[in-house]
Design a protein around this motif. Structure first.
Motif, short mmCIF file in Angstrom:
data_model
loop_
_atom_site.label_atom_id
_atom_site.label_comp_id
_atom_site.label_asym_id
_atom_site.label_seq_id
_atom_site.Cartn_x
_atom_site.Cartn_y
_atom_site.Cartn_z
N ASN A 191 0.82 -1.21 0.00
CA ASN A 191 0.00 0.00 0.00
C ASN A 191 0.85 1.26 0.00
O ASN A 191 0.52 2.25 -0.67
CB ASN A 191 -0.94 0.02 1.21
N LYS B 97 -8.05 5.80 1.34
CA LYS B 97 -8.69 4.67 0.64
C LYS B 97 -8.32 3.34 1.27
O LYS B 97 -9.13 2.41 1.32
CB LYS B 97 -8.30 4.68 -0.84
N PHE B 98 -7.06 3.21 1.72
CA PHE B 98 -6.63 2.00 2.41
C PHE B 98 -5.55 2.38 3.42
O PHE B 98 -4.98 3.48 3.36
CB PHE B 98 -6.10 0.93 1.43
#
Length: 490
Positions: free
Chosen positions: A246, A339-340
């Motif tokens: 990520n 978003k993450f």
């Protein structure tokens, strides 16, 4: 027009590039599938859908920056035998496996409306994922009144799970192809690929986008093969994704928007994970410079210089990036960190962007070498050049993108020391799998060295079954296909 998935009537057509001794084994396996299906259902299947495992030869961590990679099909695969039946009171599908002890039979109904239900974890969920995507496509194509055929299905697969050979993708892809074929829908290779990328998400697998461009691998002198070796080191994504995968997605995205801001370029959102990619910036930069018609390799050479000249800091803090973009830190975090989950306060924008554009350049060099020699034999010098490109990828993954690990580095060193021309990690990294370009005459030497110097040392208790999955030897194989006719009479 996009090329349709091929139909074949001979097993020899599918496994023609298999390594020595593999063809009889594959024929025996295929016959076992047909015999098992006949025993279960009282007749042979109408057809068998096949999808191979695949390995990424070169092009690592660039797909989510929207650059193409170079995947190759391997000979291990998933086979789906199908008998089509007219639905009576509704559509019923039975899914069985040749290994019925480990993978018990499943039966379910498909609703006339709404999505195919995928419940608690079950091996048949991968079939349902392919089914779900196919049903959506068929209803879109033929309208909501479309009635799905009932099917009896039996599966067999020999793609090692978790071995870096896209086993879940092969399972979902073969399943989707089976459903489409059972319902009389012909599909192109690219459309099947696009469908399966989306379908895999139903079982929690998120792949980057890539093209199904066919780049044939010419005959070589000496003859070459690909050896895929598993490290058995797993990066637990639930634990490490925030500081590994990520974080890299965020870093390359920030690199793209920072470069755009430094060039006074406004980027339109694209299909990448966070909406802005380095490829997007490249296209807009070339447009602003009047260089859109320049060859892709020359554009990437220019991009390498831009990254080196414009992203001058060793690392950028959130405040640094926010200042360049003209945002406050909270607005930056909302746009790129929400978003993450992401762990990190310092971002190596130059290093990450440099890996992406240099790796995209290596992909083009690799493809160009293969394409330029179509119909001719690759020479020893050309093979050494291809191997060197793979080795440079590994060096970049280790030192610049920092997604390798000591075990992967050890495997690559052992393989090269024993005759591999090129060795590198493949897949997400931080463990996982490696791919090696090996002269055919050195395959046994490399294999034994890996067993002796890596597996016996790192995993002395490794079972025979796990050892069998540890190393896969394959020449580039055939893509997805439908097997019909005489092949079913084995």
């Amino acid at each position: 027009m996009a090329k349709a998935v091929s139909r074949v009537t001979s097993i020899d057509q599918i496994y023609s590039n298999a390594s020595a001794g593999a063809l009889p084994e594959q024929k025996s396996r295929f016959k076992h599938l047909i015999d098992s299906f006949s025993k279960e259902h009282g007749s042979r299947p109408d057809f068998v859908a096949r999808s191979p495992g695949r390995v990424n030869i070169i092009g690592e961590h660039i797909d989510y920056s929207l650059y193409n990679v170079l995947p190759a099909a391997v000979t291990v695969d998933v086979l789906v035998a199908v008998k089509v039946k007219e639905p009576s009171s509704g559509t019923t599908i039975t899914v069985a496996n040749t290994n019925d002890v480990k993978y018990p039979r499943d039966e379910f109904h498909v609703p006339q409306e709404g999505d195919v239900h995928i419940g608690e974890h079950n091996w048949s969920n991968y079939f349902k994922a392919g089914l779900r995507g196919s049903v959506q496509l068929l209803r879109k194509e033929y309208g909501n009144d479309f009635r799905l055929k009932s099917m009896d299905v039996m599966m067999d697969g020999n793609v090692p799970a978790g071995g870096g050979l896209s086993s879940s993708a092969a399972f979902v892809c073969a399943s989707a192809l089976a459903v489409l074929a059972a319902n009389g829908h012909e599909v192109s290779k690219q459309d099947l690929l696009d469908l399966c990328i989306v379908s895999e998400r139903s079982v929690g697998v998120y792949s980057g986008e890539f093209s199904a461009e066919n780049v044939p691998v010419p005959v070589a002198d000496p003859e070459i093969t690909f050896l895929i070796a598993q490290s058995f080191v797993t990066s637990d994504k639930a634990v490490s994704a925030a500081r590994h995968y990520n974080l890299r997605v965020v870093e390359v995205t920030l690199a793209a928007v920072v470069l755009a801001k430094l060039h006074d370029i406004t980027l339109n959102p694209d299909s990448s994970s966070l909406g802005f990619s380095i490829r997007n910036f490249q296209e807009e930069l070339m447009k602003s410079l009047g260089k859109r018609e320049v060859a892709e390799d020359e554009q990437l050479d220019m991009m390498i210089k831009v990254v080196q000249e414009k992203l001058t800091k060793q690392s950028y803090s959130r405040a640094d990036v926010a200042e360049i973009l003209g945002l406050d830190v909270s607005a930056l975090e909302k746009a790129y960190f929400s978003k993450f989950k992401v762990e990190g306060d310092n971002f190596k924008l130059q290093q990450r962007a440099l890996h992406v554009v240099q790796e995209a350049r290596r992909v083009i060099s690799f493809k160009d070498t293969l394409s330029a020699n179509a119909g001719q034999k690759l020479t020893q010098d050309q093979l050494s050049y291809l191997g060197d490109l793979m080795n440079k990828t590994q060096g970049s993954c280790r030192d610049i993108y920092e997604c390798s690990c000591s075990e992967i580095d050890d495997i690559c060193a052992i393989a090269r020391n024993n005759g591999a021309l090129g060795s590198r990690l493949t897949g997400a990294g931080w463990g996982g799998c490696t791919v090696h370009l090996v002269p055919q005459g050195k395959v046994d030497t490399v294999t034994e060295a890996l067993k002796r110097e890596y597996y016996s040392v790192k995993f002395p208790e490794l079972s025979a079954e796990k050892m069998k999955d540890a190393i896969v030897i394959s020449k580039p194989g055939q893509g997805s296909s439908l097997i019909t006719g005489e092949a079913l009479a084995l």
